[in-house]
Design an enzyme around this catalytic site. Sequence first.
Site, mmCIF file in Angstrom:
data_model
loop_
_atom_site.group_PDB
_atom_site.id
_atom_site.type_symbol
_atom_site.label_atom_id
_atom_site.label_comp_id
_atom_site.label_asym_id
_atom_site.label_seq_id
_atom_site.Cartn_x
_atom_site.Cartn_y
_atom_site.Cartn_z
ATOM 1 N N ASP A 3 0.864 -1.198 0.000
ATOM 2 C CA ASP A 3 0.000 0.000 0.000
ATOM 3 C C ASP A 3 0.891 1.236 0.000
ATOM 4 O O ASP A 3 1.755 1.401 0.864
ATOM 5 C CB ASP A 3 -0.887 -0.030 1.255
ATOM 6 C CG ASP A 3 -1.959 1.059 1.230
ATOM 7 O OD1 ASP A 3 -3.135 0.734 1.480
ATOM 8 O OD2 ASP A 3 -1.621 2.236 0.978
ATOM 9 N N ASP B 137 -3.911 2.317 -5.145
ATOM 10 C CA ASP B 137 -2.554 2.285 -4.582
ATOM 11 C C ASP B 137 -2.262 1.035 -3.759
ATOM 12 O O ASP B 137 -1.353 1.029 -2.947
ATOM 13 C CB ASP B 137 -2.302 3.541 -3.737
ATOM 14 C CG ASP B 137 -2.829 3.412 -2.318
ATOM 15 O OD1 ASP B 137 -3.852 2.738 -2.129
ATOM 16 O OD2 ASP B 137 -2.196 3.982 -1.411
ATOM 17 N N GLU B 138 -3.009 -0.022 -3.994
ATOM 18 C CA GLU B 138 -2.936 -1.143 -3.054
ATOM 19 C C GLU B 138 -3.180 -2.471 -3.760
ATOM 20 O O GLU B 138 -4.045 -2.561 -4.626
ATOM 21 C CB GLU B 138 -4.022 -0.850 -2.019
ATOM 22 C CG GLU B 138 -4.306 -1.840 -1.010
ATOM 23 C CD GLU B 138 -5.586 -1.467 -0.250
ATOM 24 O OE1 GLU B 138 -5.978 -2.281 0.569
ATOM 25 O OE2 GLU B 138 -6.201 -0.405 -0.496
HETATM 26 P P1 TTP Z 1 -5.242 5.041 1.012
HETATM 27 O O1 TTP Z 1 -4.227 3.991 0.745
HETATM 28 O O2 TTP Z 1 -6.382 4.698 1.911
HETATM 29 O O3 TTP Z 1 -4.551 6.311 1.664
HETATM 30 P P2 TTP Z 1 -3.135 6.947 1.363
HETATM 31 O O4 TTP Z 1 -2.337 6.130 0.421
HETATM 32 O O5 TTP Z 1 -3.338 8.361 0.958
HETATM 33 O O6 TTP Z 1 -2.452 6.970 2.789
HETATM 34 P P3 TTP Z 1 -1.844 5.731 3.606
HETATM 35 O O7 TTP Z 1 -0.398 6.061 3.770
HETATM 36 O O8 TTP Z 1 -2.585 5.731 4.901
HETATM 37 O O9 TTP Z 1 -2.074 4.498 2.795
HETATM 38 O O10 TTP Z 1 -5.864 5.575 -0.326
HETATM 39 C C1 TTP Z 1 -5.100 5.714 -1.515
HETATM 40 C C2 TTP Z 1 -5.525 6.934 -2.279
HETATM 41 O O11 TTP Z 1 -6.909 6.861 -2.603
HETATM 42 C C3 TTP Z 1 -5.350 8.224 -1.518
HETATM 43 O O12 TTP Z 1 -4.038 8.765 -1.664
HETATM 44 C C4 TTP Z 1 -6.404 9.110 -2.107
HETATM 45 C C5 TTP Z 1 -7.496 8.167 -2.539
HETATM 46 N N1 TTP Z 1 -8.598 8.210 -1.562
HETATM 47 C C6 TTP Z 1 -9.643 9.090 -1.786
HETATM 48 O O13 TTP Z 1 -9.667 9.810 -2.784
HETATM 49 N N2 TTP Z 1 -10.662 9.170 -0.862
HETATM 50 C C7 TTP Z 1 -10.681 8.401 0.271
HETATM 51 O O14 TTP Z 1 -11.618 8.513 1.098
HETATM 52 C C8 TTP Z 1 -9.595 7.479 0.494
HETATM 53 C C9 TTP Z 1 -9.558 6.637 1.729
HETATM 54 C C10 TTP Z 1 -8.581 7.425 -0.450
HETATM 55 MG MG MG Z 2 -2.140 4.088 0.678
#
Ligand code: TTP
Ligand code: MG
Length: 386
Positions: free
Chosen positions: A8, A104-105
């Site tokens: 992730d 992103d995962e």
């Molecule tokens: P995430 O992997 O949930 O968050 P992140 O990568 O920004 O942070 P983390 O380090 O905690 O993993 O989500 C990936 C991307 O998806 C995030 O950068 C933006 C998008 N996203 C949204 O647009 N709205 C949302 O509510 C969430 C949770 C994510």
């Molecule tokens: Mg993330």
Amino acid sequence: MAIIMHVDMDSFFAAVEQRDNPELRGKPVIVGGHRDSKRGVVSTCSYEARKYGVHSAMPIAQAVKLCPHGIFIPGNHKKYAAVSRQIRSVFYEFSPVVEIVSIDEAFLDMTGCEHLYESLEDLGRAIKRRIFETVSLTASVGIGPNKFVAKLASDYRKPDGLVVVRPQEVWDWLAQFPVKKVWGIGQKTAEVLASWQVYTIADLRRCSRETLVRQFGKQGYTLYQLARGIDHSPVEPEAETKSLGRETTFAEDIAAMSKLRQVLADLTAEVGYRLRRHGLWARTITLKLRYDDFTTITRSSSLPEPVNNDDDIFHTAYKLLVDNIGQRPVRLLGVYVSQLTGFGQPSLFSDPRRERLTRLMDELNTRHGRPVLYKGRQLPSDATDR
Ligand code: TTP
Ligand code: MG
């Protein structure tokens, strides 16, 4: 024993912005809208901004209050999608069995590949390094005996984390987590558990299987297993998706065609969205109907060309509905698509404006993590008068 890896990216959208604008590095960056945006929500924010309590899905206005000196950026979804594709190509360097979970995962099934690396830590470092070489961004990686453990592990030392949980460590390691971290435990379930003084996975293990099943039904059994670190759910690679669909059972049987049409529009919108998100096209559309007496029929229609547009799926499914509805009230309605291919093209007759509109709708819906734009046919028929 299976070896599952979960990867992730760290504060993904914000990290891309910091990568491309060095002046943003080390600063609280909030992606989702300008600071004066009235209706915007936070997509994500840098770890510098998280210290102030800012998080995804929060209204921009609230983020401004919590972090007045934050740098607010509307974001560039196209760019993030392009980076996401680069990251995906790295995943396939490591395993053919990759389940893309979101932009992103992903989960990677690494079972049987461990001997290629000195250790599981080495494997984790190798993929982090390849990602960094490819896109100059950090990822957090979790490795464990199943998806549930791997996902918790990747989250455990974010950002830039690497956590390996070996099978013999799972029991003790899991005990500490709040029940909210268990898949399928939402607000409601957590409240019931809290009323039993069950707050952590260790607490959850004190609930008998019978108690959990009595309270939560089938899901109770899953909770019982996850609390013990048991999760047999497979990593589901994209290419193997054979069909996908959505169905819904009504609280009360429905006879009105206008209402069924509206529900069908909702179902096809979701199926179409999922198809496009996976980059797939479908040749066959199937309608599933269960009548009030529980007789269930499925009727399919195969198209000359694969489609993935809501309109095409809807019109095909709607024709099947009209042809098969009869006089009886309906208890369940479903739409499935199959004969999937990874490539297709907007049909020769399709309107380019329609394709653009679809892309725009998908982008907005993805950005908000839920449908925010609807087609007219998804509205209740009496709403059109308002
Ligand atoms: P995430 O992997 O949930 O968050 P992140 O990568 O920004 O942070 P983390 O380090 O905690 O993993 O989500 C990936 C991307 O998806 C995030 O950068 C933006 C998008 N996203 C949204 O647009 N709205 C949302 O509510 C969430 C949770 C994510
Ligand atoms: Mg993330």
